[in-house]
Design a protein around this motif. Sequence first.
Motif, PDB file in Angstrom:
ATOM      1  N   VAL A  81      43.927  37.569  34.868  1.00  0.00           N
ATOM      2  CA  VAL A  81      44.075  36.726  33.684  1.00  0.00           C
ATOM      3  C   VAL A  81      44.575  35.345  34.080  1.00  0.00           C
ATOM      4  O   VAL A  81      44.054  34.316  33.630  1.00  0.00           O
ATOM      5  CB  VAL A  81      45.028  37.384  32.664  1.00  0.00           C
ATOM      6  CG1 VAL A  81      45.384  36.403  31.549  1.00  0.00           C
ATOM      7  CG2 VAL A  81      44.395  38.640  32.070  1.00  0.00           C
ATOM      8  N   GLU A  82      45.594  35.289  34.944  1.00  0.00           N
ATOM      9  CA  GLU A  82      46.132  33.993  35.356  1.00  0.00           C
ATOM     10  C   GLU A  82      45.134  33.202  36.192  1.00  0.00           C
ATOM     11  O   GLU A  82      45.012  31.981  36.037  1.00  0.00           O
ATOM     12  CB  GLU A  82      47.436  34.194  36.129  1.00  0.00           C
ATOM     13  CG  GLU A  82      48.604  34.607  35.247  1.00  0.00           C
ATOM     14  CD  GLU A  82      49.935  34.432  35.937  1.00  0.00           C
ATOM     15  OE1 GLU A  82      49.962  34.392  37.182  1.00  0.00           O
ATOM     16  OE2 GLU A  82      50.951  34.332  35.221  1.00  0.00           O
ATOM     17  N   GLN A  83      44.411  33.888  37.080  1.00  0.00           N
ATOM     18  CA  GLN A  83      43.424  33.174  37.902  1.00  0.00           C
ATOM     19  C   GLN A  83      42.263  32.662  37.060  1.00  0.00           C
ATOM     20  O   GLN A  83      41.576  31.723  37.459  1.00  0.00           O
ATOM     21  CB  GLN A  83      42.915  34.099  39.002  1.00  0.00           C
ATOM     22  CG  GLN A  83      43.944  34.337  40.094  1.00  0.00           C
ATOM     23  CD  GLN A  83      43.519  35.408  41.063  1.00  0.00           C
ATOM     24  OE1 GLN A  83      42.446  35.987  40.938  1.00  0.00           O
ATOM     25  NE2 GLN A  83      44.366  35.702  42.034  1.00  0.00           N
ATOM     26  N   SER A  84      42.054  33.263  35.885  1.00  0.00           N
ATOM     27  CA  SER A  84      40.988  32.802  34.994  1.00  0.00           C
ATOM     28  C   SER A  84      41.390  31.548  34.237  1.00  0.00           C
ATOM     29  O   SER A  84      40.552  30.940  33.563  1.00  0.00           O
ATOM     30  CB  SER A  84      40.628  33.909  33.999  1.00  0.00           C
ATOM     31  OG  SER A  84      40.126  35.042  34.678  1.00  0.00           O
ATOM     32  N   GLY A  85      42.654  31.166  34.330  1.00  0.00           N
ATOM     33  CA  GLY A  85      43.072  29.917  33.712  1.00  0.00           C
ATOM     34  C   GLY A  85      44.426  29.997  33.045  1.00  0.00           C
ATOM     35  O   GLY A  85      44.699  30.919  32.277  1.00  0.00           O
ATOM     36  N   VAL A  86      45.278  29.033  33.366  1.00  0.00           N
ATOM     37  CA  VAL A  86      46.575  28.847  32.716  1.00  0.00           C
ATOM     38  C   VAL A  86      46.612  27.405  32.237  1.00  0.00           C
ATOM     39  O   VAL A  86      46.314  26.484  33.002  1.00  0.00           O
ATOM     40  CB  VAL A  86      47.731  29.135  33.687  1.00  0.00           C
ATOM     41  CG1 VAL A  86      49.062  28.744  33.060  1.00  0.00           C
ATOM     42  CG2 VAL A  86      47.754  30.604  34.101  1.00  0.00           C
ATOM     43  N   TRP A  87      46.981  27.209  30.967  1.00  0.00           N
ATOM     44  CA  TRP A  87      46.957  25.867  30.382  1.00  0.00           C
ATOM     45  C   TRP A  87      48.299  25.518  29.767  1.00  0.00           C
ATOM     46  O   TRP A  87      48.997  26.380  29.223  1.00  0.00           O
ATOM     47  CB  TRP A  87      45.893  25.775  29.277  1.00  0.00           C
ATOM     48  CG  TRP A  87      44.491  25.721  29.775  1.00  0.00           C
ATOM     49  CD1 TRP A  87      43.739  24.616  30.048  1.00  0.00           C
ATOM     50  CD2 TRP A  87      43.641  26.852  30.055  1.00  0.00           C
ATOM     51  NE1 TRP A  87      42.483  24.984  30.481  1.00  0.00           N
ATOM     52  CE2 TRP A  87      42.394  26.345  30.498  1.00  0.00           C
ATOM     53  CE3 TRP A  87      43.808  28.230  29.973  1.00  0.00           C
ATOM     54  CZ2 TRP A  87      41.336  27.164  30.852  1.00  0.00           C
ATOM     55  CZ3 TRP A  87      42.754  29.060  30.335  1.00  0.00           C
ATOM     56  CH2 TRP A  87      41.537  28.523  30.768  1.00  0.00           C
TER      57      TRP A  87
END
Length: 537
Positions: free
Chosen positions: A229-235
């Motif tokens: 989940v984190e590698q898919s994007g943190v904004w």
Amino acid sequence: MIRSDRKRISHEPAPTSDRVIIVGAGMAGLSAAVLLAARGLAVTVVEAADHAGGKIRAVPVAGRPVDSGPTVVTMRWAFEELFDDAGTRLDDHLTLRPAEILARHAWSRDERLDLFADPERSAAAIADFAGIAEADRYRDFCDHAARVYRSMEAPFIRGPRPTPIGLSLAGGLSGARDLAAAQPFATLWDALGRRFRDPRLRQLYARYATYCGASPFAAPATLMLIAHVEQSGVWTIDGGMTRLPEAMTAVAASHGAAFRFSTGAETILTDGGRTTGVRLDDGETLRADAVLFCGDVSALGSGLLGEAVRGAATATAPGRRSLSALTLSMVAETDGFPLVRHNVFFGDDYRGEFEDLFRHRRLPHRPTVYLCAQDRDAGDGEGDRTTGPERLFAIINAPATGDTETFEDEETQRCTESATALMARCGLTLAGTPAQRVVTSPADFARRFPGTGGAIYGPAGHGWKAAFERNGAQTRLPGLYLAGGSVHPGPGIAMAALSGRRAAERILTDLTSRNRSRRVAMPGGMSMRSATTGPAD
């Protein structure tokens, strides 16, 4: 990018102007309000606080707002889909910036490791930190975490509350193999021990259990999916996290939803075995065809919303509560450690920390500390410096005993001094006055969220059955629905928003069925069976 493999909320007009009352304006309540109002239902949201957001809030410190709850957005697609279903775009309301550095981790002055949104940058950093073999193990771990996520997304994260058999059958033979590979019967700690040799990496990834308020020594290994989940994007959000609930409130209001802030729900009303409305804490009664409760389910189960709805949901026993927190919202000058936006300082007795939290039910003697430096950007860290006092938010795990323990100043001071000493051992010094610090204890969280004892994440996700024991959107009482972090699919702002979506879908289905059965009512009062009389999901 908006996913296409999901159940959309129809943009057709609502079947009637059914009235829905939503109790709670956190992520779940706001998500449901957006979707139901966009369908034309008469939606009223009541919220005891003076603002929307639930656990998202900004605390004023020295005249500056400090984000003092969730600090990032993950699973951005959940919010893109929400705004899309309301006929607008997320990017038209908010500016989200991707983080290049997910977090900077420290164990001492000489032991620091950055994890990046780019897995290969992380692998290179791990190779420098723990050796090439451990970097290869990290790549295997990432592949495994992605596989676990894929096996869980459609049947669990996006779907209604599953059963163990339904989840294993959802993806056919390959899905069953993926689920077995997720090691649901192993603990996260044990599974990580088989994947990493360096104890620091094991500790780092074990921290994901705390995202659900759990101990890595009891939580299932499926939580490894959080790495994907984190590698898919943190904004991060320009202007702070409170901009998200503000935007959701504005979209819901644009479709006619009404909001009543500083207004608590005293009693959920019933008549003839069906929910009929809500009595507010000022004595006013609001009638409704459906009520969506978005507080912690323990408030229902303990009778805080009335005896008539006590049995509509399963309350969390005190011994099964998730973690609470001791938080510090600060404005301080920093020195000696190259802070980035997100920083984690690890103590040297991880097992002892969770023994303190879950066995002894006390503040940890040697805590891990998360520190969000909110005036730092989330870029690559190069040249990312600030001068003068900066806004900081620290989280220390704490037991959910806020309804039985007062957390005296001496106890909290001991814990915060231990946390400060840990950061100092890693090189960070903080300079500020007590007037530039606001402390929130489990007792404070217990007052903000009744029935929880301060638990932030509902029931602790311990054991393989925990995910299946959460309440679903539909209750045993017709007309009463549930959503929020204590409900399927679980805690976190995106998951809570998805639970609001699930509840909105259930409400629309049931009200449509109910209205159709009204139209074909037979003489003598018989009618087609309403979906609301079916079993709870």
